[in-house]
Design a protein around this motif. Structure first.
Motif, PDB file in Angstrom:
ATOM      1  N   ALA A  20      15.832   6.028   0.686  1.00  0.00           N
ATOM      2  CA  ALA A  20      16.170   5.056   1.737  1.00  0.00           C
ATOM      3  C   ALA A  20      14.990   4.833   2.681  1.00  0.00           C
ATOM      4  O   ALA A  20      14.674   3.691   3.042  1.00  0.00           O
ATOM      5  CB  ALA A  20      17.397   5.518   2.513  1.00  0.00           C
ATOM      6  N   ILE A  21      14.320   5.901   3.064  1.00  0.00           N
ATOM      7  CA  ILE A  21      13.186   5.703   3.992  1.00  0.00           C
ATOM      8  C   ILE A  21      11.986   5.150   3.235  1.00  0.00           C
ATOM      9  O   ILE A  21      11.239   4.315   3.746  1.00  0.00           O
ATOM     10  CB  ILE A  21      12.843   7.009   4.773  1.00  0.00           C
ATOM     11  CG1 ILE A  21      11.808   6.733   5.871  1.00  0.00           C
ATOM     12  CG2 ILE A  21      12.348   8.122   3.871  1.00  0.00           C
ATOM     13  CD1 ILE A  21      12.291   5.900   7.003  1.00  0.00           C
ATOM     14  N   ALA A  22      11.798   5.588   1.988  1.00  0.00           N
ATOM     15  CA  ALA A  22      10.640   5.115   1.209  1.00  0.00           C
ATOM     16  C   ALA A  22      10.668   3.592   1.084  1.00  0.00           C
ATOM     17  O   ALA A  22       9.635   2.945   1.095  1.00  0.00           O
ATOM     18  CB  ALA A  22      10.646   5.744  -0.184  1.00  0.00           C
ATOM     19  N   VAL A  23      11.848   3.029   1.002  1.00  0.00           N
ATOM     20  CA  VAL A  23      11.966   1.594   0.790  1.00  0.00           C
ATOM     21  C   VAL A  23      12.090   0.836   2.113  1.00  0.00           C
ATOM     22  O   VAL A  23      11.586  -0.278   2.252  1.00  0.00           O
ATOM     23  CB  VAL A  23      13.203   1.298  -0.107  1.00  0.00           C
ATOM     24  CG1 VAL A  23      13.436  -0.187  -0.229  1.00  0.00           C
ATOM     25  CG2 VAL A  23      13.012   1.908  -1.485  1.00  0.00           C
ATOM     26  N   ASN A  24      12.746   1.437   3.109  1.00  0.00           N
ATOM     27  CA  ASN A  24      13.094   0.691   4.322  1.00  0.00           C
ATOM     28  C   ASN A  24      12.246   1.007   5.548  1.00  0.00           C
ATOM     29  O   ASN A  24      12.510   0.481   6.636  1.00  0.00           O
ATOM     30  CB  ASN A  24      14.568   0.948   4.667  1.00  0.00           C
ATOM     31  CG  ASN A  24      15.484   0.329   3.625  1.00  0.00           C
ATOM     32  OD1 ASN A  24      15.643  -0.886   3.582  1.00  0.00           O
ATOM     33  ND2 ASN A  24      16.049   1.164   2.758  1.00  0.00           N
ATOM     34  N   ALA A  25      11.241   1.859   5.398  1.00  0.00           N
ATOM     35  CA  ALA A  25      10.444   2.247   6.574  1.00  0.00           C
ATOM     36  C   ALA A  25       9.685   1.060   7.138  1.00  0.00           C
ATOM     37  O   ALA A  25       9.289   0.153   6.410  1.00  0.00           O
ATOM     38  CB  ALA A  25       9.465   3.343   6.166  1.00  0.00           C
ATOM     39  N   LYS A  26       9.486   1.100   8.452  1.00  0.00           N
ATOM     40  CA  LYS A  26       8.678   0.072   9.137  1.00  0.00           C
ATOM     41  C   LYS A  26       7.547   0.773   9.863  1.00  0.00           C
ATOM     42  O   LYS A  26       7.772   1.805  10.522  1.00  0.00           O
ATOM     43  CB  LYS A  26       9.538  -0.625  10.205  1.00  0.00           C
ATOM     44  CG  LYS A  26      10.276  -1.820   9.690  1.00  0.00           C
ATOM     45  CD  LYS A  26      10.525  -2.795  10.836  1.00  0.00           C
ATOM     46  CE  LYS A  26      11.197  -4.059  10.382  1.00  0.00           C
ATOM     47  NZ  LYS A  26      10.785  -4.549   9.086  1.00  0.00           N
ATOM     48  N   GLN A  27       6.360   0.192   9.730  1.00  0.00           N
ATOM     49  CA  GLN A  27       5.213   0.820  10.381  1.00  0.00           C
ATOM     50  C   GLN A  27       5.475   0.991  11.876  1.00  0.00           C
ATOM     51  O   GLN A  27       5.929   0.050  12.533  1.00  0.00           O
ATOM     52  CB  GLN A  27       3.980  -0.044  10.172  1.00  0.00           C
ATOM     53  CG  GLN A  27       2.739   0.622  10.704  1.00  0.00           C
ATOM     54  CD  GLN A  27       1.487   0.091  10.042  1.00  0.00           C
ATOM     55  OE1 GLN A  27       1.486  -0.985   9.471  1.00  0.00           O
ATOM     56  NE2 GLN A  27       0.433   0.863  10.124  1.00  0.00           N
TER      57      GLN A  27
ATOM     58  N   GLU B 209       4.545   2.087   6.677  1.00  0.00           N
ATOM     59  CA  GLU B 209       5.386   1.014   6.127  1.00  0.00           C
ATOM     60  C   GLU B 209       6.049   1.479   4.824  1.00  0.00           C
ATOM     61  O   GLU B 209       5.477   2.309   4.093  1.00  0.00           O
ATOM     62  CB  GLU B 209       4.468  -0.191   5.866  1.00  0.00           C
ATOM     63  CG  GLU B 209       5.154  -1.465   5.468  1.00  0.00           C
ATOM     64  CD  GLU B 209       5.940  -2.116   6.610  1.00  0.00           C
ATOM     65  OE1 GLU B 209       5.722  -1.794   7.787  1.00  0.00           O
ATOM     66  OE2 GLU B 209       6.806  -2.945   6.283  1.00  0.00           O
ATOM     67  N   GLY B 210       7.204   0.936   4.513  1.00  0.00           N
ATOM     68  CA  GLY B 210       7.893   1.279   3.273  1.00  0.00           C
ATOM     69  C   GLY B 210       7.306   0.576   2.054  1.00  0.00           C
ATOM     70  O   GLY B 210       6.251  -0.063   2.137  1.00  0.00           O
ATOM     71  N   ALA B 211       8.006   0.689   0.934  1.00  0.00           N
ATOM     72  CA  ALA B 211       7.523   0.204  -0.360  1.00  0.00           C
ATOM     73  C   ALA B 211       7.028  -1.244  -0.295  1.00  0.00           C
ATOM     74  O   ALA B 211       7.610  -2.080   0.401  1.00  0.00           O
ATOM     75  CB  ALA B 211       8.667   0.281  -1.366  1.00  0.00           C
ATOM     76  N   CYS B 212       5.957  -1.519  -1.025  1.00  0.00           N
ATOM     77  CA  CYS B 212       5.494  -2.898  -1.116  1.00  0.00           C
ATOM     78  C   CYS B 212       4.900  -3.157  -2.499  1.00  0.00           C
ATOM     79  O   CYS B 212       4.637  -2.213  -3.248  1.00  0.00           O
ATOM     80  CB  CYS B 212       4.472  -3.219  -0.033  1.00  0.00           C
ATOM     81  SG  CYS B 212       3.000  -2.234  -0.135  1.00  0.00           S
ATOM     82  N   MET B 213       4.730  -4.435  -2.839  1.00  0.00           N
ATOM     83  CA  MET B 213       4.092  -4.751  -4.127  1.00  0.00           C
ATOM     84  C   MET B 213       2.993  -5.770  -3.902  1.00  0.00           C
ATOM     85  O   MET B 213       2.964  -6.464  -2.894  1.00  0.00           O
ATOM     86  CB  MET B 213       5.118  -5.223  -5.157  1.00  0.00           C
ATOM     87  CG  MET B 213       5.755  -6.555  -4.967  1.00  0.00           C
ATOM     88  SD  MET B 213       4.801  -7.942  -5.580  1.00  0.00           S
ATOM     89  CE  MET B 213       4.740  -7.658  -7.331  1.00  0.00           C
ATOM     90  N   TYR B 214       2.093  -5.815  -4.843  1.00  0.00           N
ATOM     91  CA  TYR B 214       0.957  -6.717  -4.757  1.00  0.00           C
ATOM     92  C   TYR B 214       0.710  -7.280  -6.143  1.00  0.00           C
ATOM     93  O   TYR B 214       0.547  -6.510  -7.104  1.00  0.00           O
ATOM     94  CB  TYR B 214      -0.260  -5.932  -4.262  1.00  0.00           C
ATOM     95  CG  TYR B 214      -1.548  -6.707  -4.364  1.00  0.00           C
ATOM     96  CD1 TYR B 214      -1.861  -7.694  -3.439  1.00  0.00           C
ATOM     97  CD2 TYR B 214      -2.445  -6.450  -5.399  1.00  0.00           C
ATOM     98  CE1 TYR B 214      -3.035  -8.418  -3.547  1.00  0.00           C
ATOM     99  CE2 TYR B 214      -3.624  -7.157  -5.510  1.00  0.00           C
ATOM    100  CZ  TYR B 214      -3.911  -8.148  -4.579  1.00  0.00           C
ATOM    101  OH  TYR B 214      -5.072  -8.853  -4.684  1.00  0.00           O
ATOM    102  N   ALA B 215       0.755  -8.596  -6.281  1.00  0.00           N
ATOM    103  CA  ALA B 215       0.489  -9.215  -7.593  1.00  0.00           C
ATOM    104  C   ALA B 215      -0.980  -9.604  -7.656  1.00  0.00           C
ATOM    105  O   ALA B 215      -1.497 -10.217  -6.711  1.00  0.00           O
ATOM    106  CB  ALA B 215       1.361 -10.447  -7.765  1.00  0.00           C
ATOM    107  N   THR B 216      -1.656  -9.244  -8.737  1.00  0.00           N
ATOM    108  CA  THR B 216      -3.079  -9.584  -8.846  1.00  0.00           C
ATOM    109  C   THR B 216      -3.205 -11.081  -9.145  1.00  0.00           C
ATOM    110  O   THR B 216      -2.344 -11.659  -9.822  1.00  0.00           O
ATOM    111  CB  THR B 216      -3.757  -8.766  -9.959  1.00  0.00           C
ATOM    112  OG1 THR B 216      -2.985  -8.884 -11.140  1.00  0.00           O
ATOM    113  CG2 THR B 216      -3.863  -7.318  -9.584  1.00  0.00           C
ATOM    114  N   PRO B 217      -4.245 -11.712  -8.609  1.00  0.00           N
ATOM    115  CA  PRO B 217      -4.362 -13.163  -8.786  1.00  0.00           C
ATOM    116  C   PRO B 217      -4.593 -13.520 -10.256  1.00  0.00           C
ATOM    117  O   PRO B 217      -5.106 -12.737 -11.012  1.00  0.00           O
ATOM    118  CB  PRO B 217      -5.587 -13.543  -7.958  1.00  0.00           C
ATOM    119  CG  PRO B 217      -6.087 -12.324  -7.301  1.00  0.00           C
ATOM    120  CD  PRO B 217      -5.355 -11.151  -7.823  1.00  0.00           C
TER     121      PRO B 217
END
Ligand code: ADP
Ligand code: NG1
Ligand code: MG
Length: 463
Positions: free
Chosen positions: A199-206, A455-463
């Motif tokens: 829950a924290i891994a996904v929902n954390a806020k910086q 900050e919690g989980a995030c994703m990054y798509a490569t261009p």
């Protein structure tokens, strides 16, 4: 490369460029299509209460798991590699063959990952599954969360795997749902956790710690007192929670405590699988629950036979109704101590939140952390001699408060100190604790560090 720029390049961040290079080496010179990053966490208070249905108060840390991913046409095959290939072997697995039975057989790293893949697939419906049946994956993993140390490396890994799979399938999911499916699927590894870590891994806020409550899952963000810092320090004793039955024994002791009290009160005890449900059913305050523990649970250990007699069930029925596969052979259950810890810790966590909301002092907050630790050591019996030495040194070093974090039996402590005293505190602990031990080649700065809410989980798509 841009990913490093986006995620920062401080020493706490993982080597994304090396991960990309490893990905290309292992996967036929392919580039990753996207990355997923999931942080570890430190829990400030509310320890060993999430699986009883009570709120917890963690924050995410900088250290994280990063997965580099690419979809393939290799029908339904997951190919999995780790940047640390000396320690973690490569795996190739047919997605449709991932079974709960096989995942529960060994807590090896790839099984944690495959728990996440399975969890993601269970979330999507039949027609979505059909639409993705030709998709396979290349996944490369790295991470810098100290392992088996109560900072939740396992849940970051499972959650990252679930998220990377859903992103690859093009399935939308909201953060609370992702946390829930990740908590559920990590249980395939064999630990009956409560859901705080995911829950924290996904929902954390910086910049914020969070109060997380369960049934239903809810997250409320909190600022921490401005003149304090939180330090994390490793005791150097490690504990893999899925490799022994200690963790599940505590879960089961709490369940049995709830069921025995429910039976004494004339409730339908089979429904009372968590202590919070018992409290709700009886309409009592935390203090009244504490009285019930003193009235209905004796201090000596309970044998399985005694529990069966109280509940009027056979051992086979008790196995099915209340125990886990790895706790069926436990001979003694300490119901009084475990339940007492849970109700008192739930009360401390409420108080901690109130103090954060109402400008409580660092000393008041620190006292609650100290009390939490004493209870974990004495009632919950999940500390470790090395961790106790570290706690004693932290207190001498001027901490407002300190406690073990995560499941315990070793792992890390979290310490609240004054902002201006933080550097001196860290130096004191380095001299008094780490200088006197072998640190297995790890730099001391990895073993003790100040942490800010990340900050919690995030994703990054490569261009
Ligand atoms: P924690 O308190 O860190 O969650 P657990 O005992 O629950 O400890 O889980 C630790 C396990 O997670 C490790 O034994 C390993 O299998 C897996 N793990 C953690 N970090 C990594 C990583 N960077 N790469 C591969 N596996 C990892
Ligand atoms: P760690 O030590 O991070 O594995 C475990 C549980 C939490 C919680 C804490 C104790 C899992 C995945 N995590 O954390 O849910 O019960 O212990 O507060 O089981
Ligand atoms: Mg874990």
């Amino acid at each position: 490369m841009e990913v490093d720029y986006i995620w920062g390049t401080s020493s706490n961040n993982v080597p994304v460029q090396k991960l990309e290079q490893h990905f290309r080496e292992k996967f036929q010179s392919c580039q990753p299509e996207y990355y997923v990053k999931v942080p570890g966490r430190v829990n400030l208070i509310g320890e060993h209460v999430d699986y009883c249905g009570y709120s917890v108060f963690p924050m995410a840390i900088d250290q994280c798991i990063v997965v580099a991913a690419k979809r393939t046409n290799d029908r339904q095959t997951v190919r999995l590699t780790n940047l640390n290939s000396d320690r973690y072997e490569n795996v190739s697995q047919n997605i449709a063959d991932i079974s709960a039975d096989s995942l529960g057989k060994s807590p090896c790293w790839s099984n944690y990952f495959l728990c996440g893949v399975k969890g993601a697939r269970e979330y999507i419906n039949e027609s979505q599954l059909k639409a993705v049946e030709n998709i396979g994956f290349f996944f490369a993993v790295t991470g810098n969360i100290p392992e088996s140390s109560g900072l939740s490396s396992s849940s970051a890994l499972v959650t990252a795997a679930a998220m990377a799979t859903l992103v690859g399938y093009g399935v939308q999911i909201d953060r609370l749902q992702l946390a829930e499916i990740s908590a559920k699927c990590e249980r395939y590894i064999g630990t009956a956790g409560g859901g705080m870590d995911q829950a924290i891994a996904v929902n954390a806020k910086q910049g914020y710690a969070a109060r997380i409550s369960f049934h239903p899952l809810a997250v409320k963000q909190y600022r921490l007192p401005s003149n304090t810092k939180f330090i994390v320090a490793q005791s150097l004793a490690v504990k893999n929670k899925a490799a022994s039955n200690d963790f599940n024994t505590r879960v089961v002791e709490c369940r049995l405590a709830s069921q025995v009290i429910a039976k004494r009160l004339g409730f339908d005890w089979k429904q009372m699988t968590v202590l919070a449900a018992l409290q709700k059913r009886s309409g009592s305050s935390h203090d009244q629950m504490i009285e019930l523990v003193h009235r209905h649970l004796h201090v000596d250990g309970y044998t399985k036979k005694e529990v069966c007699e109280i509940l009027s069930v056979s051992e086979d029925e008790l196995n099915k109704l209340s125990l886990t596969p790895n706790t069926m052979n436990v001979t003694e259950f300490f119901l009084h101590q475990r339940a007492l810890h849970v109700f008192e810790e739930a009360k401390r966590t409420e108080r901690f939140c109130e103090l954060c909301e109402n400008s409580g002092t660092a000393s008041e907050l620190g006292r609650l952390m100290n009390d939490s630790h004493s209870s974990l050591r004495d009632l919950y019996q999940c500390s470790h001699p090395d961790l106790e030495q570290l706690i004693e040194i932290c207190k001498r070093g001027g901490a407002y408060g300190c406690k073990l974090t995560g499941a315990g039996w070793g792992g890390c402590v979290v310490v609240m100190v004054s902002s201006e005293g933080a550097d001196d505190f860290v130096k004191f602990v380095k001299d008094e604790f780490y200088a006197k031990r072998t640190t297995c080649g790890k730099s001391v700065d990895q073993l003790i560090f100040a942490t800010n809410p990340s900050e919690g989980a995030c994703m990054y798509a490569t261009p």
